[in-house]
Scaffold this active site. Structure first.
Site, PDB file in Angstrom:
ATOM      1  N   ASP A 101       3.506  38.009  39.697  1.00 12.85           N
ATOM      2  CA  ASP A 101       3.804  38.727  38.457  1.00 12.85           C
ATOM      3  C   ASP A 101       2.653  39.655  38.066  1.00 12.85           C
ATOM      4  O   ASP A 101       1.525  39.467  38.497  1.00 12.85           O
ATOM      5  CB  ASP A 101       4.045  37.734  37.310  1.00 12.85           C
ATOM      6  N   TYR A 102       2.962  40.587  37.199  1.00  7.28           N
ATOM      7  CA  TYR A 102       1.997  41.566  36.676  1.00  7.28           C
ATOM      8  C   TYR A 102       0.721  40.895  36.175  1.00  7.28           C
ATOM      9  O   TYR A 102      -0.379  41.355  36.412  1.00  7.28           O
ATOM     10  CB  TYR A 102       2.716  42.292  35.528  1.00  7.28           C
TER      11      TYR A 102
END
Ligand code: URA
Length: 243
Positions: A101-102
């Site tokens: 994820d980011y």
């Protein structure tokens, strides 16, 4: 051996489909002989000539990165956000192997070898991934054992996981834990902890198979060593075909 149009596409001359057309049109020679058969197998040392120009084959590259926060695990983004690929200068068109994820940090592998990537993201590739999490609240034994047993996350049932080294922060507000899973479903770790009422505040992938980010600060990367590439091939679904 690789298929001719695949080698051409990897070298950036054309898409695979356009490369097939060029082959059918007789524009491609292998070792000085016109080949009109898409899918023709070529070896690393074959000389390929396209429209009279020698094809410069793309060399395969393999990296491990300590992914920093605030980067997407994609090759490009419509919203112009930074991607992990931006961090690695070079002319090869590399791809991250799977997603973080980011806001997740830690071990991320990247390559331009499509076969290697497919072998490692194949559902049959059940290699251990170890995550270190910080979650809200105090994680109790029963929470860890619910996660450990495998849980219904709505669209799938997670396989048994290992939750260990649980500890609380000094003010007893948040908890830290280590988790090992062998799957890689979308937001899996965050969803598992959310499900037991302890949303994830911070997430790091500490290990992918036997690969760790030892010696790499966030944002740093290095080439994989030949023996590391070999070990990953052996762990992959192709290395496990005999099982
Ligand atoms: N699980 C998640 O929820 N996020 C990641 O980035 C990786 C695993």
């Amino acid at each position: 051996m690789e298929r001719l149009q695949k080698v051409m596409a990897a070298a950036g001359v054309a898409s695979r489909r356009a490369a097939e057309e060029m082959i059918l049109e007789g524009k491609v020679k292998v070792n000085n002989v016109i080949v009109r058969q898409p899918g023709f197998p070529v070896a690393d040392d074959d000389t390929i000539i396209v429209d009279g120009n020698i094809l410069k084959k793309e060399t395969k590259v393999y990296y491990i990165m300590n992914k920093p926060k605030g980067y997407l695990s994609t090759t490009s983004d419509d919203l112009q956000r930074r991607t992990v690929v931006d961090l690695i200068p070079g002319k090869e068109r590399i791809f991250p192997i799977g997603r973080l994820d980011y806001d997740t940090t830690g071990v991320l592998l990247l390559t331009n070898d499509g076969d290697f990537m497919n072998a490692l993201i194949h559902p049959r590739f059940k290699v251990e991934k170890e995550y270190h999490v910080k979650v809200t609240g105090l994680l109790r034994k029963e929470d860890s054992s619910r996660i450990g047993k495998g849980m219904n996350l709505g669209d799938f049932i997670s396989q048994p996981a290992k939750v260990f080294d649980v500890r609380y922060d000094d003010t007893k507000t948040n908890s830290y834990a280590k988790v090992i899973i062998s799957e890689g479903k979308y937001h899996q770790i965050k969803r598992m902890f959310e499900m037991v009422g302890h949303p994830v505040i911070k997430l790091t992938r500490a290990r992918f198979g036997n690969m760790t980010c030892e010696g790499l600060k966030q944002g740093e990367f290095r080439r994989l060593k030949p023996h590391e590439i070999k070990q990953l091939w052996n762990l992959s679904c192709f290395g496990r075909q005999g099982e």
